[in-house]
Design an enzyme around this catalytic site. Structure first.
Site, PDB file in Angstrom:
ATOM      1  N   ASP A  22       0.886  -1.069  -0.015  1.00  0.00           N
ATOM      2  CA  ASP A  22       0.042   0.070   0.004  1.00  0.00           C
ATOM      3  C   ASP A  22       0.712   1.306  -0.086  1.00  0.00           C
ATOM      4  OD1 ASP A  22      -2.310   1.732   0.250  1.00  0.00           O
ATOM      5  OD2 ASP A  22      -2.307   1.557   2.140  1.00  0.00           O
ATOM      6  N   HIS A  23       0.701   2.106  -0.916  1.00  0.00           N
ATOM      7  CA  HIS A  23       1.272   3.319  -1.207  1.00  0.00           C
ATOM      8  C   HIS A  23       2.951   3.342  -0.983  1.00  0.00           C
ATOM      9  CE1 HIS A  23      -2.028   6.371  -0.778  1.00  0.00           C
ATOM     10  NE2 HIS A  23      -2.581   5.456   0.121  1.00  0.00           N
ATOM     11  N   ASP A  46       2.754   4.984  -5.820  1.00  0.00           N
ATOM     12  CA  ASP A  46       1.840   6.218  -5.483  1.00  0.00           C
ATOM     13  C   ASP A  46       2.680   7.560  -5.961  1.00  0.00           C
ATOM     14  OD1 ASP A  46       0.434   8.333  -4.653  1.00  0.00           O
ATOM     15  OD2 ASP A  46       0.267   7.784  -2.374  1.00  0.00           O
ATOM     16  N   GLU A  50      -2.083   5.690  -8.830  1.00  0.00           N
ATOM     17  CA  GLU A  50      -2.981   6.545  -8.294  1.00  0.00           C
ATOM     18  C   GLU A  50      -3.011   7.730  -8.944  1.00  0.00           C
ATOM     19  OE1 GLU A  50      -4.413   8.465  -3.979  1.00  0.00           O
ATOM     20  OE2 GLU A  50      -2.721   7.040  -3.883  1.00  0.00           O
ATOM     21  N   GLY A  64      -7.880   8.574   7.182  1.00  0.00           N
ATOM     22  CA  GLY A  64      -7.784   8.871   8.709  1.00  0.00           C
ATOM     23  C   GLY A  64      -9.235   8.755   9.105  1.00  0.00           C
ATOM     24  N   ALA A  82     -11.270   4.733   2.794  1.00  0.00           N
ATOM     25  CA  ALA A  82     -12.652   4.406   2.922  1.00  0.00           C
ATOM     26  C   ALA A  82     -13.351   3.691   3.840  1.00  0.00           C
ATOM     27  CB  ALA A  82     -12.949   3.485   1.506  1.00  0.00           C
ATOM     28  N   ILE A 104      -9.577  -0.476   3.662  1.00  0.00           N
ATOM     29  CA  ILE A 104      -9.929  -0.218   4.982  1.00  0.00           C
ATOM     30  C   ILE A 104      -8.853  -0.440   6.118  1.00  0.00           C
ATOM     31  CG2 ILE A 104     -11.449  -1.249   6.800  1.00  0.00           C
ATOM     32  CD1 ILE A 104     -13.284  -2.310   4.304  1.00  0.00           C
ATOM     33  N   ASP A 105      -8.454   0.452   6.828  1.00  0.00           N
ATOM     34  CA  ASP A 105      -7.491   0.520   7.691  1.00  0.00           C
ATOM     35  C   ASP A 105      -7.960   1.074   9.044  1.00  0.00           C
ATOM     36  OD1 ASP A 105      -5.027   0.348   8.881  1.00  0.00           O
ATOM     37  OD2 ASP A 105      -3.883   1.944   7.996  1.00  0.00           O
ATOM     38  N   THR A 106      -8.423   2.408   8.954  1.00  0.00           N
ATOM     39  CA  THR A 106      -8.878   2.917  10.182  1.00  0.00           C
ATOM     40  C   THR A 106      -9.884   2.200  11.138  1.00  0.00           C
ATOM     41  OG1 THR A 106      -8.545   5.186   9.226  1.00  0.00           O
ATOM     42  CG2 THR A 106      -9.840   5.078  11.219  1.00  0.00           C
TER      43      THR A 106
END
Length: 309
Positions: free
Chosen positions: A82-83, A104, A134, A181, A213, A255-257
């Site tokens: 990711d990123h 990214d 991205e 965030g 998201a 989905i992280d937060t």
């Protein structure tokens, strides 16, 4: 079963008008909770690792944990970076066994983003690895990604077509109003579905990706705050909006937060109710269960990918 790429996953998701969850992982309990949920729901799964998580847990430890998850569950799992901020980290992850990477270059000028992304694509495709690019910049903070509202830009549909054609990427993360965030909206939550529809129509059959998201589920925010947190005014993406996006060409939803909130809420509650506990297993076991239940909810009600293996 070995790790798989995202290619066939996204083809099925696009045709079936659903999205696949890409869940950020940092340690064993998070991986176990996510994988157990996907196995029970018989859902396709992407586990993704940020540069920060890779530094925290070390590449080799994360690889072995994910390999154990594949062996234990029998699920086809895609392992995604990711990123990735430069060619070097993408190369290291490709060489180190990842089956998908994100480069990214969204902070770069358009031509530089194309050049960097194509360099990663050429290296990855020679080795059977898929690549996410991205275009457009999301506001918010996630690990090393920090973008102010002033710097955020929505994805231009015409540029999206040119970007995909010139780079050869396998999927594209777009900016339509989500942000990284827990604090995503100051006013009424909204996503630019008109922009999403236009991009999807101009890139028929091509998988799009939504970052930032998480829905910032109120029950976890409330529990965090009840037991000493200060997560006031957090507002995530309404789940019905994400479900709609999955029917409009978005094949991957990050989905992280929500994972962090679920785990932290559970640990805070346990330690508040059992202050004498000092065995990590006593508070990590319910935290793992909280992640599992949250992921099952996402798979069923947001991603619509339950039973899609």
């Amino acid at each position: 079963m070995p790790l798989v790429t995202s290619k066939e996953m996204f083809k099925k998701a696009y045709e079936g008008k659903y999205a696949i969850g890409a869940f950020n992982v940092n340690n064993m309990e998070i991986i176990q909770g996510i994988v157990d949920a996907a196995k029970e729901e018989q859902a396709p799964l992407i586990l993704q690792v940020s540069a920060g998580a890779r530094k925290y847990a070390k590449h080799i430890y994360l690889m072995k944990l994910v390999e154990a998850a594949v062996e234990d569950s029998g699920l086809p799992i895609c392992l995604h970076l990711d990123h990735g901020e430069d060619f070097e980290i993408c190369k290291a992850c490709i060489d180190g066994g990842f089956t998908s990477v994100m480069i990214d270059g969204s902070k770069l000028p358009f031509e530089e983003n194309i050049a960097l992304t194509k360099k990663v694509v050429d290296y990855a495709h020679e080795r059977g690895v898929t690549v996410e690019g991205e275009l457009g910049r999301l506001a918010g903070v996630e690990d090393a990604v920090k973008v102010s509202e002033r710097e955020a830009t929505y994805t231009d549909p015409d540029q999206a077509v040119e970007f995909v054609e010139r780079t050869g990427v396998d999927s594209l993360a777009i900016a339509i109003g989500t942000s990284h965030g827990a604090y995503k909206f100051k006013g009424e939550p909204t996503l630019d579905f008109e922009r999403l529809e236009k991009i999807s129509k101009m890139l028929p059959g091509f998988p799009l990706v939504l970052h930032g998201a998480s829905s910032v589920l109120p029950e976890f925010v409330a529990k965090c705050n009840q037991y000493g947190g200060k997560i006031q005014g957090a507002q995530g993406v309404p789940e019905e909006m994400l479900l709609k996006a999955g029917q409009m060409g978005v094949c991957k939803i990050n989905i992280d937060t929500d994972l962090r909130l679920a785990m932290t809420a559970s640990i805070r509650e346990h330690l508040a109710l059992h202050p004498g506990d000092f065995d990590p297993r006593q508070y990590l076991k319910p935290a793992r269960e909280a992640i599992k239940n949250m992921v099952k909810h996402k798979i069923r009600n947001v991603l619509n990918c339950s039973g899609r293996l």
